[in-house]
Enzyme design. Structure first.
Site: not given
Ligand SMILES: Cc1ncc(COP(=O)(O)O)c(C=O)c1O
Length: 396
Positions: A130, A211, A246
């Site tokens: 990411w 994660d 999500k």
């Molecule tokens: C792999 C990954 N980690 C963490 C997050 C972070 O999510 P949040 O929107 O809860 O900060 C995302 C969001 O797209 C993600 O894809």
């Protein structure tokens, strides 16, 4: 002083959403940002969430501060979702949870904790990962490195390369693992690969940071936690970053969690005191609303059942769109084999589209895709599928 500054570049993913909003083409399609959309192309508030909110609003008596790690009940609920109701880590005190502003907040607090306590550690990330991972770790001052993970040419995990890459990590380094629905590749480790990875982590004395942003979006709430639970059964210490953006659709309520696992309850409490220091100096204590929603739903039998149905519905829709995408591409005459897309899980896939093709899709057809070719499958609907696949056929 500001006159000396140059404009910072727009965020690669969120910047795309801004450009999409400004596009006046009525047939525009957004496959960029990682947000779930339903069959109508909307990001809905879940029914279970609406009901929980109604209860919370009538029962709330104060807006006083929460403790630094948030509510204890929210922590217990998070551990139950991560490890299962009767798992030793849910009940023994070896795992302690902080409610954080989103999964991003959890990653940042984890990074600040690592910087504070193990300042020389490098964090090893999958290539690719990411886009915000290196940014968050870098902002906390951590050193970052990459291990091989996914090969776009063969659409597969390069597992031997991954183990070899992790073999270069020094004792005390961190390994970032995506619990499920790997972002951006959509390819997850098999259970056997999780076992081998966990064994290597233990052997080399590394600290896993898992994660977990998409629990329930892959194969199910329990199945998606299987890899994490293998790691928990193999090593004594780890960090887990949860996101409820999500699976509860709480994107803007910023609700996530950092769970620290230690070898004993005392060791965990000692390490967690440093997590609390990191939080206090960052945002002091978390926003309550999202955590109250998650707690209310998970603790109420009927709301929980409804939520589980809603998560299954989102998951089934995404997997249904994967199949329809592959079928429709074939139907409009694309001969390249895209069947690998049905093997991937979660919202994302590496489509294999080149930067030039992505640019052409945007300029000619108002179809928005991240430059790397990563597509958000949840942006597809039965209504836009034909137009999308015909446009892809043209640029191919
Ligand atoms: C792999 C990954 N980690 C963490 C997050 C972070 O999510 P949040 O929107 O809860 O900060 C995302 C969001 O797209 C993600 O894809």
């Amino acid at each position: 002083m500001y006159e000396r500054l140059e404009m910072a570049p727009p965020d690669a993913i969120l910047g795309l959403t801004e450009a999409f909003k400004k596009d006046s083409n009525p047939d525009k399609i957004n496959l960029g940002v990682g947000v779930y959309k339903d069959a109508q192309g909307e990001t809905p508030v879940l029914e279970s969430v609406k009901q929980a909110e109604a209860r919370i609003i009538s029962a709330t008596k104060t807006k006083g501060y929460l403790p630094i790690p948030g509510s204890a009940e929210f922590g217990a609920v998070t551990r139950e979702l991560l490890f299962g109701k009767d798992h030793v880590l849910t009940t023994s005190g070896r795992a302690i949870t902080a409610h954080t502003p989103g999964g991003t907040g959890a990653l940042r607090v984890a990074s600040d904790f690592v910087k504070r306590c193990f300042s020389d550690a490098t964090i090893w990330m999958s290539a690719p990962t990411w886009a915000n991972h290196p940014a968050v770790f870098g902002a906390a001052g951590l050193k970052t490195a990459e291990y091989p993970y996914y090969d776009g040419a063969t659409q597969s995990i390069v597992f031997d390369g991954m183990l070899e890459g992790l073999g270069k990590a020094a004792r005390g380094d961190l390994v970032l693992l995506h619990a499920c629905c790997h972002n951006p590749s959509g390819k997850d480790l098999s259970l056997e690969q999780w076992r081998q990875t966990a064994a290597l982590i233990k052997e080399r004395g590394l600290l896993p940071l898992v994660d977990f942003a998409y629990q329930g979006f892959g194969d199910g709430l329990e199945d998606d936690a299987a890899g994490l639970r293998i790691v928990c059964d193999t090593v004594d210490e780890l960090l887990i970053c949860s996101s409820y953006s999500k699976n509860f659709g709480l994107y803007r309520d910023r609700c996530g969690a950092l769970t620290l696992v230690g070898a004993s309850a005392d060791a965990a409490a000692c390490a967690f005191s440093h997590v609390e220091k990191a939080i206090r100096a960052n945002y002091s204590n978390p926003p309550a609303h999202g955590g109250a929603i998650v707690t209310t739903i998970v603790r109420d039998e009927s709301l929980r059942a409804q939520w589980e149905r809603e998560v299954a519905e989102m998951r089934d829709r995404i997997n249904g769109m994967r199949q329809l995408f592959v079928d429709t591409l074939r139907e409009v005459g694309v001969t390249r084999d895209f069947s690998f897309i049905t093997q991937q899980r979660g919202m994302f896939s590496f489509s294999g589209l080149t930067r030039e093709q992505v640019a052409e899709l945007r300029s000619k057809y108002a179809i928005y895709i991240v430059g790397s070719g990563r597509i958000n499958v949840a942006g597809m609907t039965e209504g836009n599928m034909k137009a999308l696949c015909s446009a892809i056929a043209e640029v191919l």
